[in-house]
Enzyme design. Sequence first.
Site, short mmCIF file in Angstrom:
data_model
loop_
_atom_site.label_atom_id
_atom_site.label_comp_id
_atom_site.label_asym_id
_atom_site.label_seq_id
_atom_site.Cartn_x
_atom_site.Cartn_y
_atom_site.Cartn_z
CE LYS A 1 -3.18 33.90 25.90
NZ LYS A 1 -4.15 33.74 24.82
NE ARG B 1 -14.26 31.07 26.39
CZ ARG B 1 -14.21 30.82 25.08
NH1 ARG B 1 -15.02 29.92 24.55
NH2 ARG B 1 -13.35 31.45 24.31
N1 BES Z 1 -7.16 36.73 26.55
C1 BES Z 1 -7.39 35.89 25.48
C2 BES Z 1 -8.03 36.60 24.28
C3 BES Z 1 -7.21 37.66 23.58
C4 BES Z 1 -6.45 37.34 22.47
C5 BES Z 1 -7.26 38.96 23.98
C6 BES Z 1 -5.75 38.32 21.81
C7 BES Z 1 -6.54 39.95 23.33
C8 BES Z 1 -5.79 39.62 22.24
C9 BES Z 1 -8.30 34.74 25.86
O1 BES Z 1 -8.26 34.35 27.18
C10 BES Z 1 -7.93 33.58 25.02
O2 BES Z 1 -6.83 33.15 25.14
N2 BES Z 1 -8.85 33.10 24.20
C11 BES Z 1 -8.59 32.02 23.33
C12 BES Z 1 -9.80 31.12 23.33
C13 BES Z 1 -9.59 29.79 22.68
C14 BES Z 1 -8.63 28.95 23.49
C15 BES Z 1 -10.92 29.11 22.56
C16 BES Z 1 -8.31 32.56 21.94
O3 BES Z 1 -8.92 33.57 21.57
O4 BES Z 1 -7.48 32.01 21.25
ZN ZN Z 2 -6.72 32.90 27.56
#
Ligand code: BES
Ligand code: ZN
Length: 469
Positions: free
Chosen positions: A243, A317
């Site tokens: 991230k 997921r």
């Molecule tokens: N934990 C995150 C989702 C999230 C984002 C929770 C902001 C709370 C606030 C999740 O694991 C994630 O990173 N999801 C990605 C998925 C993508 C890579 C398909 C996302 O939402 O960007």
């Molecule tokens: Zn994530």
Amino acid sequence: MQIVFNDTNTDFKVCFIQNKDLSKFDDDEFFKINDYKGVGSICNLAKRTLYIGLSEELTYASLIASVGSAIKTIKNLNIKSLSIEYLNIGCEFYSAYAIIYGVLAALYEFNKYQKEPKNSKIELISLLVNASDDIKEGVRLAEVLANACEDVKNIVNEIPSTYNQLSFEQDALKLAKEFDLECNIYSDDYMQKEGMNAFLAVNRASAYPAKLIHLAYKPKNAKKRIVYVGKGLVYDTGGLSLKPADYMLTMKADKSGAAAVLGILKAAKLLNLDYEIHGIIGAAQNCISEKSYMPDDVVISKEGVSIEVRNTDAEGRLVLADCLSFAQDLKPDLLIDLATLTGACVVGLSEYTSGIMGYNEELQNEFYENSKRSGEYTCVLHFNPHIKELIKSKIADVSNTGSSRYGGAISAGMFLGEFIRKEYKDKWLHLDIAGPAYLEKAWGENSYGASAAGVRMNIINLLRMARRK
Ligand code: BES
Ligand code: ZN
Ligand code: ZN
């Protein structure tokens, strides 16, 4: 906190103003001086009174939020006891719950790391009403939920260097011991034997082992078996699909779904709900080392479904897929997962609202209606076959990311759906709590940080299902 009724001999009094109606107040002048428009709150320190102006569209959510934000303005004054008017906005039970929950939630603060933490001195709340049984029970619900939510907030707010997979194990064992719940905790060997490779892959780079936690509350003569599954990412760096710095911040809150499951179990036990309730927690940490799982990997889940990993940041997921398989082995009558699953859900629905997904429209609508009484905001997001196309993989049964940048909350929900067996499709709900789980700006009754999203809506959904209220 002590809660009593009709005690007017308190340090401070809280009153409501409805429809901007100032006529019942003798200090008209005071409102004029302050150019008070009738919404928001105002505090008359000389009179030791706080006036809460309520918005015209009164809902349980707006009542809780108005009470909460007003209480925040006085909570650090030297007040030990507070009386508050009662107001019925539809149903006595939920009105009493809303007022008292608003007060209690607003008093919460995560300040253990501050040298001089400011904590409210309020010890007694008096609700100014001749309490009916419904009102008394509503107050009790508020106390139970505020207490359970406080535990949840403390877990979610806890920092990543302190709170890891083993902390979840300890907290689950402690809860089980204190409240006489069954508790089984599984680690690598069991999970390998069960083929939970999706879950294990996510945790591979962590210094701590993955933990699959199973708690159960089993009252006699339970009517139904309800299973909750929570995403417990104690930290989500994104893994090798790292991230960006700004997005990583707050990812200590990626354990909110799992923490909420602990809160739901505690509240269910305290309220003696007559359902058998199971809580499954998938505790893992998504980080980077030479052991990391990688984009391009394929993992075979417990369900036997192969998953192409196209982004290691779509890890929740993977953990949930295996936990949902474990959960279905318990033969639930209702299966609900809670997860901070997607940023897309926050973009689509806001920081205030959780997404409800699943295959059973009736179940989703019922949950949506019930959640309104809790004061938590939800919104049903519908699946459709076009979105399912987006998670097709060319080399595995399914891809862990959608091929379009649109519809990310629903494609994640539909990914989970791939792990739900035919006989449970109509019994399953997915709740994406990514928006409201963690507040970077406090609002309403919630303080900065964790909000315990998902606890209140689920407990109230259970009360409504049991026709208890
Ligand atoms: N934990 C995150 C989702 C999230 C984002 C929770 C902001 C709370 C606030 C999740 O694991 C994630 O990173 N999801 C990605 C998925 C993508 C890579 C398909 C996302 O939402 O960007
Ligand atoms: Zn994530
Ligand atoms: Zn995550």
